[in-house]
Design a protein around this motif. Structure first.
Motif, mmCIF file in Angstrom:
data_model
loop_
_atom_site.group_PDB
_atom_site.id
_atom_site.type_symbol
_atom_site.label_atom_id
_atom_site.label_comp_id
_atom_site.label_asym_id
_atom_site.label_seq_id
_atom_site.Cartn_x
_atom_site.Cartn_y
_atom_site.Cartn_z
ATOM 1 N N UNK A 1 18.083 -15.637 -48.779
ATOM 2 C CA UNK A 1 18.421 -16.513 -49.898
ATOM 3 C C UNK A 1 19.102 -17.783 -49.382
ATOM 4 N N UNK A 2 20.015 -17.625 -48.417
ATOM 5 C CA UNK A 2 20.645 -18.797 -47.802
ATOM 6 C C UNK A 2 19.613 -19.622 -47.040
ATOM 7 N N UNK A 3 18.654 -18.952 -46.402
ATOM 8 C CA UNK A 3 17.608 -19.663 -45.666
ATOM 9 C C UNK A 3 16.731 -20.473 -46.611
ATOM 10 N N UNK A 4 16.483 -19.947 -47.814
ATOM 11 C CA UNK A 4 15.692 -20.689 -48.794
ATOM 12 C C UNK A 4 16.411 -21.962 -49.209
ATOM 13 N N UNK B 1 4.746 -25.916 -48.667
ATOM 14 C CA UNK B 1 4.158 -24.581 -48.725
ATOM 15 C C UNK B 1 5.125 -23.503 -48.289
ATOM 16 N N UNK B 2 5.936 -23.797 -47.276
ATOM 17 C CA UNK B 2 6.939 -22.834 -46.836
ATOM 18 C C UNK B 2 7.975 -22.551 -47.899
ATOM 19 N N UNK B 3 8.437 -23.584 -48.589
ATOM 20 C CA UNK B 3 9.417 -23.373 -49.659
ATOM 21 C C UNK B 3 8.814 -22.601 -50.822
ATOM 22 N N UNK B 4 7.554 -22.893 -51.136
ATOM 23 C CA UNK B 4 6.893 -22.142 -52.204
ATOM 24 C C UNK B 4 6.767 -20.669 -51.819
ATOM 25 N N UNK B 5 6.427 -20.406 -50.552
ATOM 26 C CA UNK B 5 6.364 -19.021 -50.085
ATOM 27 C C UNK B 5 7.721 -18.344 -50.123
ATOM 28 N N UNK C 1 5.268 -15.004 -43.160
ATOM 29 C CA UNK C 1 4.401 -16.161 -43.413
ATOM 30 C C UNK C 1 5.230 -17.386 -43.799
ATOM 31 N N UNK C 2 6.257 -17.177 -44.627
ATOM 32 C CA UNK C 2 7.142 -18.280 -45.006
ATOM 33 C C UNK C 2 7.863 -18.841 -43.793
ATOM 34 N N UNK C 3 8.383 -17.953 -42.942
ATOM 35 C CA UNK C 3 9.060 -18.400 -41.736
ATOM 36 C C UNK C 3 8.144 -19.163 -40.805
ATOM 37 N N UNK C 4 6.897 -18.713 -40.683
ATOM 38 C CA UNK C 4 5.931 -19.404 -39.821
ATOM 39 C C UNK C 4 5.655 -20.815 -40.330
ATOM 40 N N UNK C 5 5.529 -20.973 -41.654
ATOM 41 C CA UNK C 5 5.300 -22.304 -42.217
ATOM 42 C C UNK C 5 6.506 -23.214 -41.984
ATOM 43 N N UNK D 1 14.057 -25.335 -39.069
ATOM 44 C CA UNK D 1 13.910 -24.451 -37.914
ATOM 45 C C UNK D 1 14.764 -23.197 -38.072
ATOM 46 N N UNK D 2 16.018 -23.379 -38.464
ATOM 47 C CA UNK D 2 16.916 -22.239 -38.643
ATOM 48 C C UNK D 2 16.419 -21.335 -39.769
ATOM 49 N N UNK D 3 16.009 -21.931 -40.877
ATOM 50 C CA UNK D 3 15.532 -21.123 -42.003
ATOM 51 C C UNK D 3 14.270 -20.359 -41.631
ATOM 52 N N UNK D 4 13.395 -20.969 -40.826
ATOM 53 C CA UNK D 4 12.189 -20.268 -40.396
ATOM 54 C C UNK D 4 12.498 -19.038 -39.572
ATOM 55 N N UNK D 5 13.480 -19.150 -38.677
ATOM 56 C CA UNK D 5 13.876 -17.996 -37.866
ATOM 57 C C UNK D 5 14.453 -16.887 -38.740
ATOM 58 N N UNK D 6 15.282 -17.260 -39.714
ATOM 59 C CA UNK D 6 15.897 -16.261 -40.596
ATOM 60 C C UNK D 6 14.834 -15.565 -41.441
ATOM 61 N N UNK D 7 13.883 -16.313 -41.948
ATOM 62 C CA UNK D 7 12.804 -15.703 -42.732
ATOM 63 C C UNK D 7 12.011 -14.706 -41.890
#
Length: 237
Positions: free
Chosen positions: A12-15, A104-108, A129-133, A190-196
């Motif tokens: 949730x914080x990563x989003x 797209x990442x935020x939507x995911x 998938x969200x983290x990868x985007x 970058x940080x949010x992608x790793x957390x996802x």
């Protein structure tokens, strides 16, 4: 309904971080202060400062350089023009793609968190998938940002055409707020992608069932139900 909300507090914080990062990346794309040129004052560039952005090169002037405009003169940088440096061309393409992929990442991320808070157990696939985007969006933004930062550090010049009314080389230059805003946005993505990507769905989801007691150590606390004696008396009739 499966209770999963307690498993995704970090996501949730990563989003939130990815949303802010995506916004900053989009803002950086439109800023003109990527490269700040300090030039000698001339009849056109009377302020002695020029800004080179991803799409435009601008400067303030006390004279009427552009018909009807006396405050600021801006000229569009065409990616197909021969003078356009490769780092500017890369920024026009990659920063725009970064904004689209980040969207797209935020939507995911919203869809993944919706599944968690509504108790829809779909494993970790959507979070990965969200983290990868988000990671891809951050990488796309970092390439032109660092490339332009390197060009500034090396004091590289741009051979502008005469209609830009800018000298071919500045006296000095430094990185502007456009690069700084973009770097902060890319770092958050970058940080949010790793957390996802690090999200792991629980192996066994607990469900709210009548009369069920949650195992010790879990986040559920279901009270054991009691029979209604009045209802039982009606059953005996």
């Amino acid at each position: 309904m499966t209770y999963l909300a307690h498993t995704a507090h970090a996501q949730l914080a990563a989003l939130w971080a990815s949303s802010v990062g995506w916004t900053l990346t989009a803002v950086a794309l439109g800023l003109i202060q990527w490269r700040v040129w300090l030039v000698e004052e001339s009849e056109a560039v009377s302020s002695g400062v020029a800004w080179v952005g991803v799409w435009r090169a601008c400067f303030n002037s006390r004279t009427e350089v552009t018909p009807g405009l006396r405050v600021m003169h801006c000229t569009y940088i065409d990616a197909t023009a021969a003078f356009a440096p490769p780092e500017i061309v890369a920024a026009q393409v990659l920063m725009l793609l970064s904004v689209l992929v980040g969207l797209g990442g935020n939507a995911g991320g919203v869809y993944s968190m919706r599944n968690v808070y509504f108790g829809v157990a779909k494993g970790s696939a959507w979070f990965v998938a969200t983290g990868a985007l988000c990671l891809l969006a951050a990488a796309m933004a970092l390439v032109p940002l660092l490339w332009n930062l390197t060009s500034v550090a090396r004091n590289q010049t741009i051979d502008f055409p005469p209609d830009f009314k800018l000298p071919p080389a500045p006296a000095s230059q430094h990185a502007g707020c456009g690069i700084a805003v973009g770097l902060v946005g890319a770092a958050l993505m970058l940080v949010s992608g790793v957390v996802f990507c690090k999200y792991k769905a629980p192996k066994r989801a607990e469900r709210w069932t009548h009369g069920a007691v949650a195992p010790a150590g879990t986040a559920l606390a279901v009270l054991k139900g009691k029979d209604n004696p009045v209802f039982q008396s009606h059953e005996r009739l």
